[in-house]
Design a protein around this motif. Structure first.
Motif, PDB file in Angstrom:
ATOM      1  N   ASP A  27       1.019  -1.154   0.036  1.00 23.22           N
ATOM      2  CA  ASP A  27       0.019  -0.105  -0.096  1.00 23.22           C
ATOM      3  C   ASP A  27       0.909   1.279   0.130  1.00 23.22           C
ATOM      4  OD1 ASP A  27      -2.256  -1.582   0.038  1.00 23.22           O
ATOM      5  OD2 ASP A  27      -2.659  -1.279   2.243  1.00 23.22           O
ATOM      6  N   ASP A  28       2.058   1.206   1.003  1.00 21.38           N
ATOM      7  CA  ASP A  28       2.714   2.289   0.656  1.00 21.38           C
ATOM      8  C   ASP A  28       3.596   2.573  -0.701  1.00 21.38           C
ATOM      9  OD1 ASP A  28       2.070   3.076   3.129  1.00 21.38           O
ATOM     10  OD2 ASP A  28       3.585   2.021   4.366  1.00 21.38           O
ATOM     11  N   PHE A  29       3.900   1.464  -1.103  1.00 23.19           N
ATOM     12  CA  PHE A  29       4.831   1.451  -2.314  1.00 23.19           C
ATOM     13  C   PHE A  29       4.003   2.037  -3.519  1.00 23.19           C
ATOM     14  CE2 PHE A  29       7.964  -2.308  -1.958  1.00 23.19           C
ATOM     15  CZ  PHE A  29       8.461  -1.870  -0.785  1.00 23.19           C
ATOM     16  N   GLU A  30       2.560   2.204  -3.368  1.00 26.78           N
ATOM     17  CA  GLU A  30       1.665   2.797  -4.400  1.00 26.78           C
ATOM     18  C   GLU A  30       1.650   4.175  -4.330  1.00 26.78           C
ATOM     19  OE1 GLU A  30      -2.277   1.122  -4.185  1.00 26.78           O
ATOM     20  OE2 GLU A  30      -1.766  -0.771  -4.360  1.00 26.78           O
ATOM     21  N   LYS A  31       2.055   4.867  -3.184  1.00 29.26           N
ATOM     22  CA  LYS A  31       2.295   6.357  -2.993  1.00 29.26           C
ATOM     23  C   LYS A  31       3.709   6.825  -3.788  1.00 29.26           C
ATOM     24  CE  LYS A  31       0.214   5.794   1.106  1.00 29.26           C
ATOM     25  NZ  LYS A  31       0.340   5.814   2.731  1.00 29.26           N
ATOM     26  N   LEU A  32       4.392   5.568  -4.344  1.00 29.09           N
ATOM     27  CA  LEU A  32       5.852   6.219  -4.728  1.00 29.09           C
ATOM     28  C   LEU A  32       5.536   6.081  -6.407  1.00 29.09           C
ATOM     29  CD1 LEU A  32       8.191   3.781  -2.715  1.00 29.09           C
ATOM     30  CD2 LEU A  32       7.841   6.167  -2.394  1.00 29.09           C
ATOM     31  N   ASP A  33       6.598   6.614  -7.233  1.00 32.47           N
ATOM     32  CA  ASP A  33       6.509   6.609  -8.539  1.00 32.47           C
ATOM     33  C   ASP A  33       6.578   5.245  -9.214  1.00 32.47           C
ATOM     34  OD1 ASP A  33       6.814   7.000 -11.271  1.00 32.47           O
ATOM     35  OD2 ASP A  33       8.581   8.274 -11.185  1.00 32.47           O
ATOM     36  N   GLN A  34       5.364   4.729  -9.472  1.00 29.15           N
ATOM     37  CA  GLN A  34       5.287   3.373 -10.145  1.00 29.15           C
ATOM     38  C   GLN A  34       5.990   3.055 -11.416  1.00 29.15           C
ATOM     39  OE1 GLN A  34       3.404   0.581  -8.326  1.00 29.15           O
ATOM     40  NE2 GLN A  34       4.086   2.014  -7.116  1.00 29.15           N
ATOM     41  N   SER A  35       6.424   4.276 -12.065  1.00 26.49           N
ATOM     42  CA  SER A  35       7.155   3.981 -13.302  1.00 26.49           C
ATOM     43  C   SER A  35       8.541   3.652 -13.229  1.00 26.49           C
ATOM     44  CB  SER A  35       6.926   5.265 -14.181  1.00 26.49           C
ATOM     45  OG  SER A  35       7.778   6.227 -13.678  1.00 26.49           O
ATOM     46  N   GLN A  62      16.083   1.836  -5.890  1.00 25.38           N
ATOM     47  CA  GLN A  62      16.037   0.712  -5.190  1.00 25.38           C
ATOM     48  C   GLN A  62      16.317   1.057  -3.615  1.00 25.38           C
ATOM     49  OE1 GLN A  62      19.335  -2.027  -5.599  1.00 25.38           O
ATOM     50  NE2 GLN A  62      18.143  -4.037  -5.169  1.00 25.38           N
ATOM     51  N   HIS A  63      17.057   1.720  -3.385  1.00 27.25           N
ATOM     52  CA  HIS A  63      17.353   2.352  -2.120  1.00 27.25           C
ATOM     53  C   HIS A  63      16.175   3.006  -1.417  1.00 27.25           C
ATOM     54  CE1 HIS A  63      19.716   3.741   1.294  1.00 27.25           C
ATOM     55  NE2 HIS A  63      19.138   4.976   1.131  1.00 27.25           N
ATOM     56  N   GLU A  64      15.513   3.831  -2.208  1.00 29.64           N
ATOM     57  CA  GLU A  64      14.284   4.666  -1.860  1.00 29.64           C
ATOM     58  C   GLU A  64      13.110   3.703  -1.441  1.00 29.64           C
ATOM     59  OE1 GLU A  64      10.684   7.556  -3.518  1.00 29.64           O
ATOM     60  OE2 GLU A  64      12.521   7.047  -4.846  1.00 29.64           O
ATOM     61  N   VAL A  65      12.963   2.517  -2.235  1.00 24.29           N
ATOM     62  CA  VAL A  65      11.667   1.697  -1.992  1.00 24.29           C
ATOM     63  C   VAL A  65      12.166   0.969  -0.825  1.00 24.29           C
ATOM     64  CG1 VAL A  65      10.789  -0.503  -3.140  1.00 24.29           C
ATOM     65  CG2 VAL A  65      11.058   1.669  -4.675  1.00 24.29           C
ATOM     66  N   LEU A  66      13.228   0.294  -0.976  1.00 24.31           N
ATOM     67  CA  LEU A  66      13.569  -0.576   0.512  1.00 24.31           C
ATOM     68  C   LEU A  66      13.939   0.021   1.629  1.00 24.31           C
ATOM     69  CD1 LEU A  66      15.995  -3.067  -1.594  1.00 24.31           C
ATOM     70  CD2 LEU A  66      13.633  -3.011  -1.299  1.00 24.31           C
ATOM     71  N   ASN A  67      13.682   1.306   1.650  1.00 23.89           N
ATOM     72  CA  ASN A  67      13.897   1.988   2.973  1.00 23.89           C
ATOM     73  C   ASN A  67      12.475   2.604   3.242  1.00 23.89           C
ATOM     74  OD1 ASN A  67      16.506   2.126   4.142  1.00 23.89           O
ATOM     75  ND2 ASN A  67      17.054   2.382   2.259  1.00 23.89           N
ATOM     76  N   VAL A  68      11.494   2.376   2.671  1.00 25.53           N
ATOM     77  CA  VAL A  68      10.050   2.693   3.334  1.00 25.53           C
ATOM     78  C   VAL A  68      10.081   1.987   4.563  1.00 25.53           C
ATOM     79  CG1 VAL A  68       7.679   2.404   2.737  1.00 25.53           C
ATOM     80  CG2 VAL A  68       9.184   3.009   0.961  1.00 25.53           C
ATOM     81  N   PRO A  69       9.485   2.991   5.707  1.00 26.29           N
ATOM     82  CA  PRO A  69       9.325   2.264   6.907  1.00 26.29           C
ATOM     83  C   PRO A  69       8.474   0.997   7.032  1.00 26.29           C
ATOM     84  CG  PRO A  69       9.360   4.766   6.830  1.00 26.29           C
ATOM     85  CD  PRO A  69       9.217   4.345   5.579  1.00 26.29           C
TER      86      PRO A  69
END
Length: 95
Positions: A27-35, A62-69
């Motif tokens: 759900d949190d990943f959906e708030k990121l740039d999916q492209s 990759q770093h941004e995604v994998l560091n989502v709390p």
């Protein structure tokens, strides 16, 4: 492009909680740039082995995604559940 497959097996008692923890970070990943990345999770036929497939346009994404709390919390809870050495990370090369 960075392509990764992660597999691990949890106890049958932890499957439901793991699914809920996965849904939180998805759900949190959906708030990121999916492209800029793709992240999919599958449960294998045995009902206790999870497969995470991800690809990222670069290491920064990759770093941004994998560091989502919520993702870091998922990892902590998963690891504390007792993986018995089943955690495996594979980097894939496109052909």
């Amino acid at each position: 492009m960075i392509n990764v497959i992660v597999t691990y097996t949890v106890s049958s008692e932890f499957v439901s909680e793991n699914k809920a923890n996965i849904q939180k970070f998805l759900d949190d990943f959906e708030k990121l740039d999916q492209s800029t990345f793709e992240y999919k999770v599958y449960l294998k036929e045995d009902g206790v082995t999870f497969l995470h497939y991800s690809n990222y346009i670069n290491e920064e994404v990759q770093h941004e995604v994998l560091n989502v709390p919520s993702f870091k919390e998922f990892q902590r809870l998963r690891d504390e559940s007792g993986l018995n050495g089943s955690h495996k990370v594979e980097i894939l090369q496109a052909i």
